[in-house]
Design a protein around this motif. Sequence first.
Motif: not given
Length: 360
Positions: A33-43, A1-12, A66-69
């Motif tokens: 690049l990793r920072c831009r990835i996380v920011l895009a996921c948070a959007d 089964m396909r795994q669900s995408t981890v949601e990324v929620v950022l504090t200010d 996943k690593r940021f979450a």
Amino acid sequence: MRQSTVEVVLTDDERETLLRWSRRATSSQALALRCRIVLACADGLSNTQVGANLGIHPTTVATWRKRFAANRLEGLADEKRPGPARTVTDEQVEDVIVRTLETTPKGATHWSTREMAKQSGLSQSTVSRIWRTFGLKPHQVDTFKLSKDPQFVEKVRDVVGLYLDPPERAIVLCVDEKSQIQALDRSAPVLPMMPGMPERRTHDYLRGGVTTLFAALNTATGEVIGSPHRRHRATEFKKFLTKLDKEVPAELDVHLICDNYATHKTPAIRKWLLAHPRFHMHFTPTSSSWLNQVERWFGLLTDKQIRRGVHKNVQALEKDIRDWIAHWNEDPKLFSWTKSADEIFERLAGYLNRLPNPKP
């Protein structure tokens, strides 16, 4: 089964930090690049959308999501990678250093990497890395000479004081002679440089005579007053002082920094100085030519004009020297003196403390 995408929620604070890291000039490209990835996921973008926008594979996006979450900001750092076990121990490094500093090999005056590798049991490249790490260069040697002038301290303070705090309405000139400049002509024409081949010249030469250059370096501007003479006597030095008297504006006092050569202290020179009270002589300590800035200028003259010059006679040599001085004065370079007298004495004390039997 396909795994669900981890949601990324950022504090200010996290969003502000990620934005700063992604734009900071000192951040590595990987971290930005990793920072831009996380920011895009948070959007709210999917892994596929983020990958398409940033030009990377969606799997890479999923990994850093996943690593940021899981670890937040700390999860963006590189993990420690396993490497080969260390093969050179601290004891072996210490042994190489002690051997290098305190011993010499049999049949030689200093260690080489090959000889040290043979004695220590390490590879030649390992010995080389140890020496580079600790700044050891057994193949190099410098020279030094200690002044025995009983007025060494007073003279150093006097000369350095003129460099760092020159008197008002006065000019400070470093004066010296470069004697025995030979006019040398090669026994065969010089072969010019070609691609893949340096300039070539014969090792033997023809002597065309010698000359002496009297020079005065203005410590405030870097300009030079020069005068070639065929002989090196007090008479020629007196003529040079007369030249300085004509070229330096009459309203300025003239402070001359000279060495202790006998021609600078003859009765004729002292009489001339008495007749010209605006001239003041300051002498460097014996064996301390490094304190006279014009010596550095002489080094440039030698490198750029004399050493590789070809002159059939003294007249040609003196013409080239005059032309080079004129070229220098079109755009003079200032030699900035930075060390105080106390710093010089401290450096000298370091040399004295390293001598086996330092003498007072």
